[in-house]
Scaffold this motif. Sequence first.
Motif, PDB file in Angstrom:
ATOM      1  N   LEU A   1       3.537  -1.155  -0.992  1.00 44.43           N
ATOM      2  CA  LEU A   1       3.949  -1.554   0.358  1.00 44.43           C
ATOM      3  C   LEU A   1       2.998  -2.600   0.926  1.00 44.43           C
ATOM      4  O   LEU A   1       3.379  -3.390   1.791  1.00 44.43           O
ATOM      5  CB  LEU A   1       3.996  -0.349   1.297  1.00 44.43           C
TER       6      LEU A   1
ATOM      7  N   LYS B   1       3.860   7.372   9.179  1.00 40.77           N
ATOM      8  CA  LYS B   1       3.605   7.703   7.780  1.00 40.77           C
ATOM      9  C   LYS B   1       4.902   7.557   6.996  1.00 40.77           C
ATOM     10  O   LYS B   1       5.894   8.225   7.290  1.00 40.77           O
ATOM     11  CB  LYS B   1       3.076   9.133   7.667  1.00 40.77           C
ATOM     12  N   THR B   2       4.893   6.646   6.011  1.00 38.41           N
ATOM     13  CA  THR B   2       6.111   6.426   5.238  1.00 38.41           C
ATOM     14  C   THR B   2       5.815   5.712   3.929  1.00 38.41           C
ATOM     15  O   THR B   2       4.841   4.956   3.841  1.00 38.41           O
ATOM     16  CB  THR B   2       7.132   5.595   6.044  1.00 38.41           C
ATOM     17  N   ASN B   3       6.674   5.952   2.938  1.00 38.39           N
ATOM     18  CA  ASN B   3       6.661   5.185   1.697  1.00 38.39           C
ATOM     19  C   ASN B   3       7.902   4.312   1.580  1.00 38.39           C
ATOM     20  O   ASN B   3       8.121   3.673   0.546  1.00 38.39           O
ATOM     21  CB  ASN B   3       6.588   6.119   0.480  1.00 38.39           C
TER      22      ASN B   3
ATOM     23  N   VAL C   1       1.359   1.474   9.977  1.00 38.51           N
ATOM     24  CA  VAL C   1       1.894   2.242   8.856  1.00 38.51           C
ATOM     25  C   VAL C   1       0.761   2.779   8.002  1.00 38.51           C
ATOM     26  O   VAL C   1      -0.200   2.057   7.693  1.00 38.51           O
ATOM     27  CB  VAL C   1       2.829   1.373   7.993  1.00 38.51           C
TER      28      VAL C   1
ATOM     29  N   ALA D   1       8.929   1.032   7.040  1.00 38.12           N
ATOM     30  CA  ALA D   1       7.687   0.307   7.299  1.00 38.12           C
ATOM     31  C   ALA D   1       7.971  -1.010   8.007  1.00 38.12           C
ATOM     32  O   ALA D   1       7.264  -1.391   8.960  1.00 38.12           O
ATOM     33  CB  ALA D   1       6.943   0.056   5.993  1.00 38.12           C
TER      34      ALA D   1
ATOM     35  N   ILE E   1      -3.954  10.436   2.231  1.00 37.34           N
ATOM     36  CA  ILE E   1      -3.315   9.891   3.425  1.00 37.34           C
ATOM     37  C   ILE E   1      -4.069  10.244   4.698  1.00 37.34           C
ATOM     38  O   ILE E   1      -4.053   9.485   5.682  1.00 37.34           O
ATOM     39  CB  ILE E   1      -1.843  10.374   3.508  1.00 37.34           C
TER      40      ILE E   1
ATOM     41  N   THR F   1       0.304   4.955   4.248  1.00 34.38           N
ATOM     42  CA  THR F   1       1.084   5.277   3.055  1.00 34.38           C
ATOM     43  C   THR F   1       0.155   5.502   1.870  1.00 34.38           C
ATOM     44  O   THR F   1      -0.992   5.055   1.886  1.00 34.38           O
ATOM     45  CB  THR F   1       2.076   4.136   2.740  1.00 34.38           C
ATOM     46  N   ASP F   2       0.669   6.184   0.851  1.00 38.79           N
ATOM     47  CA  ASP F   2      -0.066   6.279  -0.404  1.00 38.79           C
ATOM     48  C   ASP F   2       0.584   5.422  -1.488  1.00 38.79           C
ATOM     49  O   ASP F   2       0.195   5.480  -2.654  1.00 38.79           O
ATOM     50  CB  ASP F   2      -0.204   7.737  -0.866  1.00 38.79           C
ATOM     51  N   ASP F   3       1.570   4.609  -1.102  1.00 36.56           N
ATOM     52  CA  ASP F   3       2.229   3.684  -2.028  1.00 36.56           C
ATOM     53  C   ASP F   3       1.622   2.293  -1.850  1.00 36.56           C
ATOM     54  O   ASP F   3       1.928   1.588  -0.894  1.00 36.56           O
ATOM     55  CB  ASP F   3       3.730   3.644  -1.756  1.00 36.56           C
TER      56      ASP F   3
ATOM     57  N   VAL G   1      -3.385   1.769   3.117  1.00 36.92           N
ATOM     58  CA  VAL G   1      -2.998   2.516   1.924  1.00 36.92           C
ATOM     59  C   VAL G   1      -4.203   3.314   1.433  1.00 36.92           C
ATOM     60  O   VAL G   1      -5.295   2.772   1.273  1.00 36.92           O
ATOM     61  CB  VAL G   1      -2.539   1.560   0.802  1.00 36.92           C
TER      62      VAL G   1
END
Length: 430
Positions: free
Chosen positions: A95, A71-73, A88, A78, A52, A90-92, A48
Amino acid sequence: MFRMKNKLDELVSRGEQIRIALVGAGKMGTGLVNQISRIKGMTTSIIVDEKIDKAYHALDSAGIKKEDIIKTNSIQQAELALSKNKFVITDDYTLSYRLDKIQGVVDATGNPPFGAQLAMESIEHYKHIIMLNVECDAVVGPIIYDYARKNNVVYTGTAGDEPGAIMELANFAVGAGFNLLAVGKGKNNPLDNYATEDDLREEAISKGLYPKMLTAFVDGTNTMLELTSVANALGFTPDVLGCHGVTADIKEIPSLFSLKEQGGILNNYRVVDFCFGIAPGVFAVVTHDTKEVHDLMDYLSMGKGPNYVLYRPYHLTSLETPITIYEAIVEHDPTIAPEKGQVSDTITVAKRDLKAGQYLEGIGGKDVFGKITSHIDQRNRKLLPIALITKKTKLKTDVKKDELITYDMVELEEEQIITKLRKKQDELGL
């Protein structure tokens, strides 16, 4: 460490592995990803970062193929990716702890308010939390540690950081039967309490560091925070406000870190401190109460006593973190944790004259630096722990350069979880 390798080999033989989430893909985080990529039985399944591209670079630099990086939120995407042994990015940050396959979360952000939030939410989801965020640990570590124990997960600082390296020496000393008198670290950078990121920007960029990070090293705040974490693990305090910070070679440490009546500099034992001239090492000063042991230490070329130094001449930062990850997740054992409560604190000192109404820049900024003191002193004088400063911390009064800043001089960001945690921690006496 062969126990670790053997246990990981057993996991691999059963088709299993330790899966961790890394939050923060800076210099330390990227180094950790590369190190883990060469350890069978352990993987950085999710990274994270708010940028990204940095998360992608961390995996790419470790040799992970582009087609294996997702790349996924989306938690569903994921989970599917992890089930196929993909990676994975992500910027969330949520997760990192919401995925069932993840066993531990590594915080490599160095951001105290965010670190407190990430730690509490990770523990709430029964994930072990490994802190490369001494800034957060030094101010609210005790209450997070207490919460983790109640949820039967491990909260720990990491091997490789100076606090973890010091703790390993302390464990060895006490386990071997010595009396532990003092512990400390070598100071890597020159000390300039008034340094700013403008002064250090070019050097920081050349070293691949954020300017605020290098500033916190040079102005001494980082050293104070690290020693606070050690103090809270051992029940030690600084001998004087901000420590002595002597210059010496390793052979001089035992005599210097003796009591004044013995010709040393200390008013008391059971202290933390730092020293120029021995970086990047860490040290522990020990003694014993029997003549036979003193004779044997002399025979072993450890000195004439009564004090002796145990010294480790290196610490490998995040490159040692896999050891902590293994110990936390497999053995349920922390490398270093604030088991003694808030015994010491890193409080806030003005770098320059400050005006009422301005928002304070915290760790690594142009406004303040940190000094370590006992928690009793912090509490009695209502001194402001530096790691409680957020972007919305506002001064209520003018402050002079070198003045200690107290709670009643500032408006804290009361809605921040780190502020709430410290208030509750103080109320509970942790």
